[in-house]
Design a protein around this motif. Structure first.
Motif, PDB file in Angstrom:
ATOM      1  N   ARG A  70       0.854  -1.173   0.000  1.00 13.67           N
ATOM      2  CA  ARG A  70       0.000   0.000   0.000  1.00 13.67           C
ATOM      3  C   ARG A  70       0.900   1.236   0.000  1.00 13.67           C
ATOM      4  NH1 ARG A  70      -3.407   2.783   4.850  1.00 13.67           N
ATOM      5  NH2 ARG A  70      -4.352   4.362   3.515  1.00 13.67           N
ATOM      6  N   HIS A  71       0.403   2.334  -0.553  1.00 19.01           N
ATOM      7  CA  HIS A  71       1.152   3.590  -0.491  1.00 19.01           C
ATOM      8  C   HIS A  71       1.452   3.937   0.965  1.00 19.01           C
ATOM      9  CE1 HIS A  71      -2.294   5.869   0.988  1.00 19.01           C
ATOM     10  NE2 HIS A  71      -3.024   5.221   0.082  1.00 19.01           N
ATOM     11  N   ALA A  72       2.461   4.745   1.163  1.00 23.41           N
ATOM     12  CA  ALA A  72       2.847   5.181   2.508  1.00 23.41           C
ATOM     13  C   ALA A  72       1.857   6.229   3.027  1.00 23.41           C
ATOM     14  CB  ALA A  72       4.269   5.735   2.468  1.00 23.41           C
ATOM     15  N   GLU A  73       2.101   6.678   4.251  1.00 21.71           N
ATOM     16  CA  GLU A  73       1.189   7.601   4.926  1.00 21.71           C
ATOM     17  C   GLU A  73       0.929   8.850   4.080  1.00 21.71           C
ATOM     18  OE1 GLU A  73       3.082   5.190   8.214  1.00 21.71           O
ATOM     19  OE2 GLU A  73       3.654   5.934   6.253  1.00 21.71           O
ATOM     20  N   LYS A  74      -0.357   9.151   3.914  1.00 24.93           N
ATOM     21  CA  LYS A  74      -0.751  10.312   3.114  1.00 24.93           C
ATOM     22  C   LYS A  74      -1.147  11.466   4.024  1.00 24.93           C
ATOM     23  CE  LYS A  74      -5.473   8.645   2.663  1.00 24.93           C
ATOM     24  NZ  LYS A  74      -6.539   8.241   1.766  1.00 24.93           N
ATOM     25  N   PHE A 103      -8.030  -3.977   3.528  1.00 24.19           N
ATOM     26  CA  PHE A 103      -7.670  -3.824   4.929  1.00 24.19           C
ATOM     27  C   PHE A 103      -7.867  -2.389   5.378  1.00 24.19           C
ATOM     28  CE2 PHE A 103      -3.722  -4.036   2.429  1.00 24.19           C
ATOM     29  CZ  PHE A 103      -3.132  -2.807   2.705  1.00 24.19           C
ATOM     30  N   ASP A 104      -7.764  -2.175   6.667  1.00 29.02           N
ATOM     31  CA  ASP A 104      -8.033  -0.880   7.280  1.00 29.02           C
ATOM     32  C   ASP A 104      -7.058   0.186   6.785  1.00 29.02           C
ATOM     33  OD1 ASP A 104      -9.661   0.378   9.615  1.00 29.02           O
ATOM     34  OD2 ASP A 104      -7.587   1.069   9.893  1.00 29.02           O
ATOM     35  N   GLU A 105      -7.560   1.394   6.645  1.00 32.85           N
ATOM     36  CA  GLU A 105      -6.742   2.511   6.161  1.00 32.85           C
ATOM     37  C   GLU A 105      -5.624   2.899   7.114  1.00 32.85           C
ATOM     38  OE1 GLU A 105      -8.425   5.977   4.473  1.00 32.85           O
ATOM     39  OE2 GLU A 105      -9.947   4.874   3.365  1.00 32.85           O
ATOM     40  N   SER A 106      -5.632   2.407   8.331  1.00 32.58           N
ATOM     41  CA  SER A 106      -4.561   2.744   9.274  1.00 32.58           C
ATOM     42  C   SER A 106      -3.336   1.835   9.103  1.00 32.58           C
ATOM     43  CB  SER A 106      -5.076   2.629  10.716  1.00 32.58           C
ATOM     44  OG  SER A 106      -5.395   1.270  11.006  1.00 32.58           O
ATOM     45  N   ILE A 107      -3.438   0.824   8.251  1.00 32.93           N
ATOM     46  CA  ILE A 107      -2.351  -0.155   8.083  1.00 32.93           C
ATOM     47  C   ILE A 107      -1.457   0.239   6.908  1.00 32.93           C
ATOM     48  CG2 ILE A 107      -1.832  -2.576   7.538  1.00 32.93           C
ATOM     49  CD1 ILE A 107      -4.477  -3.283   8.955  1.00 32.93           C
ATOM     50  N   TYR A 108      -0.152   0.355   7.196  1.00 36.43           N
ATOM     51  CA  TYR A 108       0.826   0.713   6.174  1.00 36.43           C
ATOM     52  C   TYR A 108       2.000  -0.266   6.107  1.00 36.43           C
ATOM     53  CZ  TYR A 108      -1.442   5.284   5.935  1.00 36.43           C
ATOM     54  OH  TYR A 108      -2.342   6.299   5.762  1.00 36.43           O
ATOM     55  N   ASN A 109       2.050  -1.227   7.004  1.00 36.51           N
ATOM     56  CA  ASN A 109       3.277  -2.010   7.153  1.00 36.51           C
ATOM     57  C   ASN A 109       3.259  -3.373   6.465  1.00 36.51           C
ATOM     58  OD1 ASN A 109       1.462  -3.290   8.845  1.00 36.51           O
ATOM     59  ND2 ASN A 109       2.953  -3.641  10.462  1.00 36.51           N
ATOM     60  N   ILE A 160       3.655  -6.084   3.396  1.00 36.58           N
ATOM     61  CA  ILE A 160       4.220  -6.377   2.077  1.00 36.58           C
ATOM     62  C   ILE A 160       3.732  -7.771   1.702  1.00 36.58           C
ATOM     63  CG2 ILE A 160       6.302  -6.739   0.692  1.00 36.58           C
ATOM     64  CD1 ILE A 160       7.761  -4.827   2.617  1.00 36.58           C
ATOM     65  N   TYR A 161       2.927  -7.834   0.665  1.00 34.99           N
ATOM     66  CA  TYR A 161       2.448  -9.121   0.160  1.00 34.99           C
ATOM     67  C   TYR A 161       3.468  -9.624  -0.859  1.00 34.99           C
ATOM     68  CZ  TYR A 161      -2.133  -7.987   2.116  1.00 34.99           C
ATOM     69  OH  TYR A 161      -3.171  -7.671   2.969  1.00 34.99           O
ATOM     70  N   GLN A 162       3.860 -10.876  -0.728  1.00 31.22           N
ATOM     71  CA  GLN A 162       4.791 -11.499  -1.665  1.00 31.22           C
ATOM     72  C   GLN A 162       4.075 -12.704  -2.279  1.00 31.22           C
ATOM     73  OE1 GLN A 162       7.804 -14.201  -0.189  1.00 31.22           O
ATOM     74  NE2 GLN A 162       9.361 -13.149  -1.406  1.00 31.22           N
ATOM     75  N   VAL A 163       3.922 -12.689  -3.585  1.00 37.00           N
ATOM     76  CA  VAL A 163       3.297 -13.802  -4.291  1.00 37.00           C
ATOM     77  C   VAL A 163       4.350 -14.415  -5.202  1.00 37.00           C
ATOM     78  CG1 VAL A 163       1.403 -14.556  -5.782  1.00 37.00           C
ATOM     79  CG2 VAL A 163       1.065 -12.612  -4.231  1.00 37.00           C
ATOM     80  N   SER A 180      -5.233   0.658   0.275  1.00 35.88           N
ATOM     81  CA  SER A 180      -5.744  -0.274   1.287  1.00 35.88           C
ATOM     82  C   SER A 180      -6.891  -1.123   0.751  1.00 35.88           C
ATOM     83  CB  SER A 180      -6.196   0.490   2.543  1.00 35.88           C
ATOM     84  OG  SER A 180      -7.268   1.366   2.234  1.00 35.88           O
ATOM     85  N   ASN A 181      -7.631  -0.600  -0.211  1.00 28.10           N
ATOM     86  CA  ASN A 181      -8.766  -1.350  -0.758  1.00 28.10           C
ATOM     87  C   ASN A 181      -8.411  -2.130  -2.026  1.00 28.10           C
ATOM     88  OD1 ASN A 181      -8.501   0.928  -2.372  1.00 28.10           O
ATOM     89  ND2 ASN A 181     -10.707   1.171  -2.669  1.00 28.10           N
ATOM     90  N   THR A 182      -7.137  -2.109  -2.455  1.00 26.98           N
ATOM     91  CA  THR A 182      -6.755  -2.845  -3.668  1.00 26.98           C
ATOM     92  C   THR A 182      -5.594  -3.810  -3.464  1.00 26.98           C
ATOM     93  OG1 THR A 182      -5.194  -1.139  -4.445  1.00 26.98           O
ATOM     94  CG2 THR A 182      -7.498  -0.933  -5.159  1.00 26.98           C
TER      95      THR A 182
END
Length: 169
Positions: free
Chosen positions: A31-35, A139-145, A147-150, A121-123
């Motif tokens: 997800r992008h970092a804190e906006k 996931f919730d907009e408060s989550i920034y940490n 990293i999904y690895q596929v 967060s929604n994609t």
């Protein structure tokens, strides 16, 4: 004799033309970092100073990771999150439409490249799920940490989720 020759040619061609197992490739999604949410009317905000530091931290995380491509949605916050990694890898950003997740999933699977995809967060989780045929909710907009690895190989996909230790001081 002629039929026997054709038979052997068929066998030789079949053995040499049979596809071998494909090299695995890995797609990372974040997800992008804190906006900056100080201006509630701004639909395309920049990153906060903390977000800028997180983006640089991601570039360090990906320093030893082989990436062929870096994707970002066309928002300031996602591009600013992706740019430090893209610049460190000497890659241009490839823009994608976050409203067309099935289409970008298909592109990623067809290209078979190691890639970083920066989203929202929604994609981010949803796209990771599409890549490995799992249902993953936004996931919730408060989550920034996260990293999904596929890791995709021989038509199988393995999903790992990492939680970074980065935090703003």
């Amino acid at each position: 004799m002629k039929h026997l020759l054709y038979f052997f040619l068929f066998i030789i061609c079949h053995l040499s033309c049979t596809p071998t197992s494909e090299e695995p490739f890995t797609i990372y999604l974040v997800r992008h970092a804190e906006k900056d949410v100080s201006d509630e009317t701004n639909s395309d905000p920049t990153l906060t100073p903390c977000g800028e530091e997180r983006a640089k931290s991601l570039a360090v995380f990906f320093d030893q990771v082989d990436l062929d491509k870096v994707y970002s949605s066309d928002y300031i916050r996602t591009k600013d999150t992706a740019n430090p990694t893209a610049e460190s890898k000497n890659k241009d950003l490839t823009l994608y439409n976050p409203d067309a997740l099935n289409a970008i999933a298909q592109v990623l699977l067809e290209r078979k490249e190691n890639a970083l995809v920066v989203g929202h967060s929604n994609t981010t989780g949803v796209l990771a799920g599409l890549l490995c045929d799992q249902k993953i909710e936004p996931f919730d907009e408060s989550i920034y940490n996260r990293i999904y690895q596929v890791v995709i190989s021989d038509k199988t996909a393995q999903l790992q989720v990492f939680h970074t230790a980065f935090s703003c001081e």
